[in-house]
Enzyme design. Structure first.
Site, PDB file in Angstrom:
ATOM      1  N   ASP A  67       0.818  -1.214   0.000  1.00  0.00           N
ATOM      2  CA  ASP A  67       0.000   0.000   0.000  1.00  0.00           C
ATOM      3  C   ASP A  67       0.853   1.266   0.000  1.00  0.00           C
ATOM      4  O   ASP A  67       2.071   1.221   0.216  1.00  0.00           O
ATOM      5  CB  ASP A  67      -0.973  -0.002   1.194  1.00  0.00           C
ATOM      6  CG  ASP A  67      -0.322  -0.497   2.485  1.00  0.00           C
ATOM      7  OD1 ASP A  67       0.906  -0.395   2.606  1.00  0.00           O
ATOM      8  OD2 ASP A  67      -1.057  -0.991   3.357  1.00  0.00           O
ATOM      9  N   ASN A 137      -7.435  -4.039  14.146  1.00  0.00           N
ATOM     10  CA  ASN A 137      -8.817  -4.304  13.697  1.00  0.00           C
ATOM     11  C   ASN A 137      -8.881  -5.449  12.677  1.00  0.00           C
ATOM     12  O   ASN A 137      -9.919  -5.649  12.048  1.00  0.00           O
ATOM     13  CB  ASN A 137      -9.432  -3.031  13.093  1.00  0.00           C
ATOM     14  CG  ASN A 137      -8.701  -2.544  11.845  1.00  0.00           C
ATOM     15  OD1 ASN A 137      -7.744  -3.181  11.394  1.00  0.00           O
ATOM     16  ND2 ASN A 137      -9.150  -1.436  11.286  1.00  0.00           N
ATOM     17  N   HIS A 139      -7.088  -5.710   9.895  1.00  0.00           N
ATOM     18  CA  HIS A 139      -6.819  -5.383   8.488  1.00  0.00           C
ATOM     19  C   HIS A 139      -5.501  -5.996   8.022  1.00  0.00           C
ATOM     20  O   HIS A 139      -4.594  -6.231   8.814  1.00  0.00           O
ATOM     21  CB  HIS A 139      -6.888  -3.875   8.210  1.00  0.00           C
ATOM     22  CG  HIS A 139      -5.743  -3.060   8.716  1.00  0.00           C
ATOM     23  ND1 HIS A 139      -5.828  -1.695   8.896  1.00  0.00           N
ATOM     24  CD2 HIS A 139      -4.465  -3.381   9.070  1.00  0.00           C
ATOM     25  CE1 HIS A 139      -4.670  -1.235   9.321  1.00  0.00           C
ATOM     26  NE2 HIS A 139      -3.836  -2.231   9.441  1.00  0.00           N
ATOM     27  N   GLU A 144      -9.540  -2.578   5.194  1.00  0.00           N
ATOM     28  CA  GLU A 144     -10.183  -2.366   6.481  1.00  0.00           C
ATOM     29  C   GLU A 144     -11.386  -3.315   6.608  1.00  0.00           C
ATOM     30  O   GLU A 144     -11.872  -3.846   5.604  1.00  0.00           O
ATOM     31  CB  GLU A 144     -10.653  -0.911   6.575  1.00  0.00           C
ATOM     32  CG  GLU A 144      -9.516   0.118   6.461  1.00  0.00           C
ATOM     33  CD  GLU A 144      -8.659   0.220   7.716  1.00  0.00           C
ATOM     34  OE1 GLU A 144      -8.468  -0.785   8.427  1.00  0.00           O
ATOM     35  OE2 GLU A 144      -8.157   1.326   7.983  1.00  0.00           O
TER      36      GLU A 144
HETATM   37  P1  PGA Z   1       2.108  -2.304  12.710  1.00  0.00           P
HETATM   38  O1  PGA Z   1       0.976  -2.294  11.596  1.00  0.00           O
HETATM   39  O2  PGA Z   1       3.134  -3.272  12.248  1.00  0.00           O
HETATM   40  O3  PGA Z   1       2.607  -0.891  12.728  1.00  0.00           O
HETATM   41  O4  PGA Z   1       1.458  -2.721  13.981  1.00  0.00           O
HETATM   42  C1  PGA Z   1       0.513  -3.486  11.059  1.00  0.00           C
HETATM   43  C2  PGA Z   1      -0.606  -3.205  10.077  1.00  0.00           C
HETATM   44  O5  PGA Z   1      -1.352  -2.243  10.299  1.00  0.00           O
HETATM   45  O6  PGA Z   1      -0.730  -3.943   9.113  1.00  0.00           O
END
Ligand code: PGA
Length: 268
Positions: A67, A137, A139, A144
């Site tokens: 992304d 969450n 994702h 999302e």
């Molecule tokens: P993080 O993010 O490694 O900063 O916890 C993971 C994600 O949102 O995919």
């Protein structure tokens, strides 16, 4: 799903780096899917060390990131291009012209940009190994909750939880983007292997939903339940809400015997 539980985050990173380096060594023109966020930083440190210490070469590797924020310059330190240069690309022998992110400026049609990214992946022969983190969450990428399980690369509006989780990375006077281009869930499922890393207590509930919850758009990571080769690397804290930990540890021991005898990858 192959679920592997380690004592700590450092071991998760070391093991993830082992999977990536074995992939790179096993293919003439490997294609890696990459992720940003806090979790894979330790993986990239390990890969840089393997490059410097063991001459692991990225010269023939092509990469596709999950992304990128919409309308952000590569020079902006909040862009994922900047993150990748800073954490990996600037420190290894990769050809940067073969490193791709799903960029999209405001004046470009995000649907066309999404299609173009999908065809670039196809043209490269598809992704061999996709690195993933997981949001609190559930994702994966910026897919999302409620993202279609059949989604492809497209623009997404970030949820309030993701914006809040990521706000720690922005200074008070820095605008935080609310839109991002992301590979879709179907794009991720197309990768031959997926390797998801999760560490810390904050991920425990999402990890439980991903592994034992129903297959549901409310937990996009649960889509990995229908992936043929999904590997999940967890530290104890991220695994803490799983009921069947003893089984996962036992199954890992058995899988290691097969991997040692026949290598990590098949189907290539
Ligand atoms: P993080 O993010 O490694 O900063 O916890 C993971 C994600 O949102 O995919």
């Amino acid at each position: 799903m192959q679920i592997i539980i380690f004592d700590d985050a450092q071991q998760v990173a070391e093991n993830a780096a082992h999977w990536v380096s074995e992939l790179i060594k096993s293919k003439d023109a490997p294609v890696l899917g990459l992720a940003t966020g806090s979790t894979p930083i330790s993986l990239y440190k390990q890969l840089v060390a393997k490059h410097q210490r063991d001459q692991l070469s990225f010269a023939n590797t092509t990469t596709f990131n999950l992304d990128e924020y919409q309308n952000i310059d590569a020079e902006n330190s909040q862009s994922y291009r900047y993150f990748m240069n800073d954490n990996l690309f600037d420190h290894v022998d990769i050809d940067k012209s073969k490193t791709y992110l799903p960029t999209c400026t405001q004046s470009e049609n995000p649907r066309e940009q999404g299609l173009a990214y999908e065809s670039k992946i196809k043209h490269a022969g598809g992704i061999d190994l996709q690195i993933l983190g997981i949001g609190a969450n559930g994702h994966i990428g910026f897919n999302e909750p409620t993202s279609s399980l059949a989604s492809r690369t497209r623009i997404k509006t970030l949820t309030q939880q993701t914006l809040t989780d990521n706000s720690r990375l922005f200074k008070a006077d820095e605008p935080q983007p609310t839109l991002a281009m992301t590979m879709g869930i179907a794009t991720i499922l197309d990768a031959r292997y997926v390797l998801l890393m999760a560490t810390g207590k904050g991920k425990a509930s999402a990890v439980k939903d991903m592994i034992t919850g129903p297959l549901s758009a409310m937990c996009p990571a649960s889509a990995l339940q229908i992936h043929e080769n999904a590997i999940v690397l967890l530290d104890k804290e991220a695994a803490s809400e799983l009921d069947d930990q003893a089984y996962y540890l036992w199954a890992d021991k058995e899988n290691r015997k097969v991997n040692q005898a026949f290598g990590l990858f098949h189907n290539f």
